[in-house]
Design an enzyme around this catalytic site. Sequence first.
Site, PDB file in Angstrom:
ATOM      1  N   ASN A   9     -65.334 -16.460   8.839  1.00 53.73           N
ATOM      2  CA  ASN A   9     -64.483 -16.436  10.031  1.00 53.73           C
ATOM      3  C   ASN A   9     -64.063 -17.835  10.451  1.00 53.73           C
ATOM      4  OD1 ASN A   9     -64.936 -13.739   9.928  1.00 53.73           O
ATOM      5  ND2 ASN A   9     -66.421 -13.688  11.593  1.00 53.73           N
TER       6      ASN A   9
ATOM      7  N   CYS B 101     -51.954 -37.386  14.870  1.00 49.77           N
ATOM      8  CA  CYS B 101     -53.340 -37.339  14.382  1.00 49.77           C
ATOM      9  C   CYS B 101     -54.187 -38.282  15.238  1.00 49.77           C
ATOM     10  CB  CYS B 101     -53.378 -37.772  12.919  1.00 49.77           C
ATOM     11  SG  CYS B 101     -55.050 -38.137  12.340  1.00 49.77           S
TER      12      CYS B 101
ATOM     13  N   ARG C 128     -53.561 -17.587  17.028  1.00 46.26           N
ATOM     14  CA  ARG C 128     -54.973 -17.224  16.811  1.00 46.26           C
ATOM     15  C   ARG C 128     -55.885 -18.185  17.591  1.00 46.26           C
ATOM     16  NH1 ARG C 128     -52.066 -14.650  14.052  1.00 46.26           N
ATOM     17  NH2 ARG C 128     -52.481 -13.154  15.673  1.00 46.26           N
TER      18      ARG C 128
ATOM     19  N   TYR D 266     -51.151 -19.696  13.378  1.00 47.67           N
ATOM     20  CA  TYR D 266     -52.504 -20.183  13.685  1.00 47.67           C
ATOM     21  C   TYR D 266     -52.620 -20.652  15.133  1.00 47.67           C
ATOM     22  CZ  TYR D 266     -53.442 -19.374   8.832  1.00 47.67           C
ATOM     23  OH  TYR D 266     -53.597 -18.734   7.635  1.00 47.67           O
TER      24      TYR D 266
ATOM     25  N   ALA E  73     -71.385  -3.800  14.217  1.00 43.93           N
ATOM     26  CA  ALA E  73     -72.286  -4.951  14.142  1.00 43.93           C
ATOM     27  C   ALA E  73     -73.000  -5.177  15.477  1.00 43.93           C
ATOM     28  CB  ALA E  73     -71.501  -6.194  13.744  1.00 43.93           C
TER      29      ALA E  73
ATOM     30  N   GLY F  78     -70.065  -7.189   8.327  1.00 43.15           N
ATOM     31  CA  GLY F  78     -68.677  -7.117   8.797  1.00 43.15           C
ATOM     32  C   GLY F  78     -67.645  -7.718   7.867  1.00 43.15           C
TER      33      GLY F  78
ATOM     34  N   SER G 209     -65.152  -6.852   4.299  1.00 45.00           N
ATOM     35  CA  SER G 209     -64.665  -5.780   3.417  1.00 45.00           C
ATOM     36  C   SER G 209     -65.011  -6.043   1.957  1.00 45.00           C
ATOM     37  CB  SER G 209     -63.147  -5.648   3.555  1.00 45.00           C
ATOM     38  OG  SER G 209     -62.530  -6.868   3.183  1.00 45.00           O
TER      39      SER G 209
ATOM     40  N   HIS H  25     -64.358 -20.796   5.147  1.00 47.86           N
ATOM     41  CA  HIS H  25     -62.891 -20.692   5.132  1.00 47.86           C
ATOM     42  C   HIS H  25     -62.234 -21.588   6.178  1.00 47.86           C
ATOM     43  CE1 HIS H  25     -62.912 -16.482   2.987  1.00 47.86           C
ATOM     44  NE2 HIS H  25     -63.157 -17.483   2.167  1.00 47.86           N
TER      45      HIS H  25
HETATM   46  P1  OAD Z   1     -61.578  -7.738   6.563  1.00 45.11           P
HETATM   47  O1  OAD Z   1     -60.588  -7.461   7.646  1.00 45.11           O
HETATM   48  O2  OAD Z   1     -61.111  -7.656   5.166  1.00 45.11           O
HETATM   49  O3  OAD Z   1     -62.810  -6.741   6.692  1.00 45.11           O
HETATM   50  C1  OAD Z   1     -63.476  -6.535   7.910  1.00 45.11           C
HETATM   51  C2  OAD Z   1     -64.589  -5.529   7.683  1.00 45.11           C
HETATM   52  O4  OAD Z   1     -65.298  -5.378   8.900  1.00 45.11           O
HETATM   53  C3  OAD Z   1     -64.106  -4.130   7.247  1.00 45.11           C
HETATM   54  O5  OAD Z   1     -64.888  -3.674   6.155  1.00 45.11           O
HETATM   55  C4  OAD Z   1     -64.370  -3.271   8.500  1.00 45.11           C
HETATM   56  O6  OAD Z   1     -64.752  -1.941   8.184  1.00 45.11           O
HETATM   57  C5  OAD Z   1     -65.533  -4.004   9.133  1.00 45.11           C
HETATM   58  N1  OAD Z   1     -65.648  -3.837  10.599  1.00 45.11           N
HETATM   59  C6  OAD Z   1     -64.647  -3.647  11.495  1.00 45.11           C
HETATM   60  N2  OAD Z   1     -65.150  -3.574  12.732  1.00 45.11           N
HETATM   61  C7  OAD Z   1     -66.500  -3.722  12.618  1.00 45.11           C
HETATM   62  C8  OAD Z   1     -67.578  -3.749  13.545  1.00 45.11           C
HETATM   63  N3  OAD Z   1     -67.395  -3.603  14.850  1.00 45.11           N
HETATM   64  N4  OAD Z   1     -68.833  -3.924  13.052  1.00 45.11           N
HETATM   65  C9  OAD Z   1     -69.046  -4.076  11.732  1.00 45.11           C
HETATM   66  N5  OAD Z   1     -68.066  -4.060  10.812  1.00 45.11           N
HETATM   67  C10 OAD Z   1     -66.807  -3.903  11.245  1.00 45.11           C
HETATM   68  O7  OAD Z   1     -62.211  -9.164   6.900  1.00 45.11           O
HETATM   69  P2  OAD Z   1     -63.049 -10.122   5.940  1.00 45.11           P
HETATM   70  O8  OAD Z   1     -63.877  -9.352   5.005  1.00 45.11           O
HETATM   71  O9  OAD Z   1     -63.711 -11.118   6.818  1.00 45.11           O
HETATM   72  O10 OAD Z   1     -59.630 -15.247   4.400  1.00 45.11           O
HETATM   73  O11 OAD Z   1     -61.895 -10.839   5.144  1.00 45.11           O
HETATM   74  C11 OAD Z   1     -62.234 -11.824   4.211  1.00 45.11           C
HETATM   75  C12 OAD Z   1     -61.175 -12.895   4.176  1.00 45.11           C
HETATM   76  O12 OAD Z   1     -59.901 -12.286   3.944  1.00 45.11           O
HETATM   77  C13 OAD Z   1     -60.989 -13.645   5.473  1.00 45.11           C
HETATM   78  O13 OAD Z   1     -61.913 -14.708   5.659  1.00 45.11           O
HETATM   79  C14 OAD Z   1     -59.606 -14.168   5.346  1.00 45.11           C
HETATM   80  C15 OAD Z   1     -58.928 -12.926   4.805  1.00 45.11           C
HETATM   81  O14 OAD Z   1     -57.769 -13.117   4.085  1.00 45.11           O
HETATM   82  C16 OAD Z   1     -58.782 -16.261   4.517  1.00 45.11           C
HETATM   83  O15 OAD Z   1     -57.931 -16.301   5.378  1.00 45.11           O
HETATM   84  C17 OAD Z   1     -58.981 -17.335   3.490  1.00 45.11           C
END
Ligand code: OAD
Length: 237
Positions: A92, A136, A59, A56, A220, A176, A178, A109
């Site tokens: 995010n 802290c 990141r 982290y 996006a 954006g 999955s 999250h």
């Molecule tokens: P993912 O990495 O699972 O999905 C990202 C999505 O964005 C995919 O469907 C891509 O096709 C799409 N994508 C990529 N580039 C893009 C762009 N330029 N414009 C639009 N779409 C685009 O990420 P999340 O769905 O955010 O949780 O993942 C959900 C959670 O899983 C996260 O918050 C995290 C992770 O584990 C925790 O850490 C608790």
Amino acid sequence: MKAIQNIVILTGAGISAESGVATFRGPDGLWEGHRVEDVATPEAFVRDPDLVQKFYDERRAKLKTVQPNAAHQALAKLDRTWAGELLLVTQNVDDLHDRAGSKRLLHMHGELNSAWCLACDARSPFDGVMAAAPACPHCHQPGCLRPDIVWFGEMPYQMERIEQALSNCDLFVSIGTSGAVYPAAGFVQTARYHGAQTLEINLDPSEGSFHFHESRMGKAGELVPGWVEQLLSHGLC
Ligand code: OAD
């Protein structure tokens, strides 16, 4: 076509991809290079806190090198100008919506720039290096901070407020993400159950794509500004 008043927007890693922040899934995704069980669970933190903190810390450091893109800016404009209810729920942990100026924003999250003290339970703004075991800011105990990130097996933040907004919205838009992680992946079904129009904007169809009334496929940064202008000029989805 339906006039829209109350809007809930869900964003995921895809909205920050064009800013240079890695997504989680897919060929160059974070979960390709790291096992979730090693860095994103409470058990991992107990087993190897240093590894988790460094993951982290990296990141968090990266955030200083990236900027909000056209999609973040467009959603901030919508927030500034939309007279009805609006809630932007982001999965995010980056601060790009905040920096673009979105106010009606909720980080379900958690946030990279927040620290949670396991000694006194306080949460404080943090932009440093947690692996260095800083004290802290509240209780001054060293080495008790963890990233204020919701890990797998933990409860996302402010679910009650989100459920309430979903049950009261006319339009739900997912950008954006999955659709692989619940409860966020189920928001579309909740919103539809309560009668909302639903729109997905994503690079490719999400896992729950078939739940949406409409899907727009593309980047996006290219699609969101146009959708916001359409909404602001016509008030329609
Ligand atoms: P993912 O990495 O699972 O999905 C990202 C999505 O964005 C995919 O469907 C891509 O096709 C799409 N994508 C990529 N580039 C893009 C762009 N330029 N414009 C639009 N779409 C685009 O990420 P999340 O769905 O955010 O949780 O993942 C959900 C959670 O899983 C996260 O918050 C995290 C992770 O584990 C925790 O850490 C608790």
